[in-house]
Design a protein around this motif. Sequence first.
Motif, PDB file in Angstrom:
ATOM      1  N   VAL A  59       0.859  -1.180   0.000  1.00 25.62           N
ATOM      2  CA  VAL A  59       0.000   0.000   0.000  1.00 25.62           C
ATOM      3  C   VAL A  59       0.893   1.227   0.000  1.00 25.62           C
ATOM      4  O   VAL A  59       1.852   1.311   0.768  1.00 25.62           O
ATOM      5  N   ILE A  60       0.567   2.186  -0.864  1.00 28.32           N
ATOM      6  CA  ILE A  60       1.241   3.484  -0.839  1.00 28.32           C
ATOM      7  C   ILE A  60       0.159   4.550  -0.679  1.00 28.32           C
ATOM      8  O   ILE A  60      -0.895   4.472  -1.305  1.00 28.32           O
ATOM      9  N   GLN A  61       0.431   5.506   0.197  1.00 28.70           N
ATOM     10  CA  GLN A  61      -0.538   6.557   0.509  1.00 28.70           C
ATOM     11  C   GLN A  61       0.165   7.900   0.491  1.00 28.70           C
ATOM     12  O   GLN A  61       1.261   8.044   1.031  1.00 28.70           O
ATOM     13  N   SER A  62      -0.472   8.888  -0.107  1.00 29.07           N
ATOM     14  CA  SER A  62       0.040  10.247  -0.120  1.00 29.07           C
ATOM     15  C   SER A  62      -1.004  11.158   0.515  1.00 29.07           C
ATOM     16  O   SER A  62      -2.194  11.044   0.220  1.00 29.07           O
ATOM     17  N   ASP A  63      -0.561  12.067   1.393  1.00 26.80           N
ATOM     18  CA  ASP A  63      -1.453  12.994   2.082  1.00 26.80           C
ATOM     19  C   ASP A  63      -0.991  14.422   1.865  1.00 26.80           C
ATOM     20  O   ASP A  63       0.218  14.692   1.848  1.00 26.80           O
ATOM     21  N   VAL A  64      -1.944  15.347   1.731  1.00 24.36           N
ATOM     22  CA  VAL A  64      -1.669  16.781   1.679  1.00 24.36           C
ATOM     23  C   VAL A  64      -2.646  17.456   2.629  1.00 24.36           C
ATOM     24  O   VAL A  64      -3.839  17.156   2.605  1.00 24.36           O
ATOM     25  N   VAL A  65      -2.135  18.362   3.472  1.00 21.29           N
ATOM     26  CA  VAL A  65      -2.971  19.139   4.394  1.00 21.29           C
ATOM     27  C   VAL A  65      -2.625  20.608   4.204  1.00 21.29           C
ATOM     28  O   VAL A  65      -1.459  20.994   4.292  1.00 21.29           O
ATOM     29  N   ARG A  66      -3.642  21.422   3.948  1.00 20.21           N
ATOM     30  CA  ARG A  66      -3.453  22.868   3.814  1.00 20.21           C
ATOM     31  C   ARG A  66      -4.463  23.547   4.724  1.00 20.21           C
ATOM     32  O   ARG A  66      -5.645  23.245   4.665  1.00 20.21           O
ATOM     33  N   THR A  67      -3.998  24.469   5.560  1.00 15.90           N
ATOM     34  CA  THR A  67      -4.904  25.181   6.469  1.00 15.90           C
ATOM     35  C   THR A  67      -4.632  26.675   6.440  1.00 15.90           C
ATOM     36  O   THR A  67      -3.518  27.111   6.146  1.00 15.90           O
ATOM     37  N   ASN A  68      -5.694  27.443   6.745  1.00 13.78           N
ATOM     38  CA  ASN A  68      -5.640  28.909   6.872  1.00 13.78           C
ATOM     39  C   ASN A  68      -4.993  29.611   5.684  1.00 13.78           C
ATOM     40  O   ASN A  68      -4.197  30.525   5.851  1.00 13.78           O
ATOM     41  N   ASP A  69      -5.337  29.217   4.470  1.00 21.05           N
ATOM     42  CA  ASP A  69      -4.841  29.882   3.269  1.00 21.05           C
ATOM     43  C   ASP A  69      -6.023  30.015   2.311  1.00 21.05           C
ATOM     44  O   ASP A  69      -6.151  29.285   1.351  1.00 21.05           O
ATOM     45  N   ALA A  70      -6.906  30.970   2.597  1.00 20.25           N
ATOM     46  CA  ALA A  70      -8.169  31.098   1.866  1.00 20.25           C
ATOM     47  C   ALA A  70      -7.975  31.402   0.389  1.00 20.25           C
ATOM     48  O   ALA A  70      -8.826  31.090  -0.429  1.00 20.25           O
ATOM     49  N   VAL A 103       6.709   2.541   6.474  1.00 23.13           N
ATOM     50  CA  VAL A 103       7.753   3.565   6.460  1.00 23.13           C
ATOM     51  C   VAL A 103       7.087   4.851   5.985  1.00 23.13           C
ATOM     52  O   VAL A 103       6.353   4.850   4.995  1.00 23.13           O
ATOM     53  N   GLU A 104       7.329   5.945   6.722  1.00 24.48           N
ATOM     54  CA  GLU A 104       6.630   7.198   6.441  1.00 24.48           C
ATOM     55  C   GLU A 104       7.594   8.368   6.381  1.00 24.48           C
ATOM     56  O   GLU A 104       8.541   8.452   7.157  1.00 24.48           O
ATOM     57  N   TRP A 105       7.334   9.263   5.445  1.00 26.48           N
ATOM     58  CA  TRP A 105       7.985  10.572   5.395  1.00 26.48           C
ATOM     59  C   TRP A 105       6.890  11.612   5.546  1.00 26.48           C
ATOM     60  O   TRP A 105       5.836  11.519   4.902  1.00 26.48           O
ATOM     61  N   TRP A 106       7.091  12.591   6.423  1.00 26.81           N
ATOM     62  CA  TRP A 106       6.118  13.653   6.648  1.00 26.81           C
ATOM     63  C   TRP A 106       6.854  14.972   6.723  1.00 26.81           C
ATOM     64  O   TRP A 106       7.859  15.092   7.426  1.00 26.81           O
ATOM     65  N   LYS A 107       6.370  15.969   5.975  1.00 28.37           N
ATOM     66  CA  LYS A 107       6.967  17.306   6.009  1.00 28.37           C
ATOM     67  C   LYS A 107       5.926  18.282   6.529  1.00 28.37           C
ATOM     68  O   LYS A 107       4.828  18.393   6.001  1.00 28.37           O
ATOM     69  N   ASN A 108       6.259  18.963   7.629  1.00 24.23           N
ATOM     70  CA  ASN A 108       5.429  20.061   8.107  1.00 24.23           C
ATOM     71  C   ASN A 108       6.337  21.182   8.576  1.00 24.23           C
ATOM     72  O   ASN A 108       7.456  20.943   9.016  1.00 24.23           O
ATOM     73  N   GLU A 109       5.865  22.393   8.407  1.00 24.30           N
ATOM     74  CA  GLU A 109       6.647  23.582   8.740  1.00 24.30           C
ATOM     75  C   GLU A 109       8.014  23.554   8.075  1.00 24.30           C
ATOM     76  O   GLU A 109       9.014  23.975   8.646  1.00 24.30           O
ATOM     77  N   GLY A 110       8.075  23.009   6.873  1.00 21.97           N
ATOM     78  CA  GLY A 110       9.309  22.970   6.099  1.00 21.97           C
ATOM     79  C   GLY A 110      10.334  21.958   6.569  1.00 21.97           C
ATOM     80  O   GLY A 110      11.439  21.913   6.043  1.00 21.97           O
ATOM     81  N   ARG A 111       9.991  21.127   7.560  1.00 21.35           N
ATOM     82  CA  ARG A 111      10.942  20.150   8.095  1.00 21.35           C
ATOM     83  C   ARG A 111      10.447  18.735   7.854  1.00 21.35           C
ATOM     84  O   ARG A 111       9.268  18.438   8.045  1.00 21.35           O
ATOM     85  N   SER A 112      11.354  17.866   7.479  1.00 20.66           N
ATOM     86  CA  SER A 112      11.010  16.465   7.235  1.00 20.66           C
ATOM     87  C   SER A 112      11.225  15.639   8.487  1.00 20.66           C
ATOM     88  O   SER A 112      12.174  15.864   9.242  1.00 20.66           O
TER      89      SER A 112
END
Length: 158
Positions: A59-70, A103-112
């Motif tokens: 299984v491969i899964q990709s996620d995108v989260v965007r908040t407070n950018d109207a 195995v997961e890679w997650w980037k938030n606030e510009g940091r992996s």
Amino acid sequence: TGFDQLNNGSSFLGGFSAPLGENTTFTYIATAGELGWRGNGYSHSIVIDMALTDDLNYVIQSDVVRTNDADANPATIDADDDVGINQYLIYSLSEKVGVGTRVEWWKNEGRSQYAATFGVNVKPMDNLIIRPEIRHDWKLAAPDESATTFGVDAILTF
């Protein structure tokens, strides 16, 4: 959505699943609206599940989260978005026992940041799954922030 509407959250949740051939399924899930404490936003998950053999799934899964950018277009990925990719390999030893890894890679606030999980699913009854696992989290830029944890959860269906 939301029974108590935490911080006035109210959002849409929907998606679909479709076969991509005999052994592969594509699933898309999206959330959009006021997300409570996360603010106004949008997220989606894309999942591809492939049966490699009768007992082995990838299984491969990709996620995108965007908040407070109207003003942002939810169809594009911005540098400030949270983005992740998960990969799972799941092997059934029997009808009652399976093993898996993620195995997961997650980037938030510009940091992996990264995580690897190894676990077992044990099904002692038809409506109960017990899942012990060991997980290691790390950041390449901050090796002193790495951590290894052991956990157990259970899923009871009724």
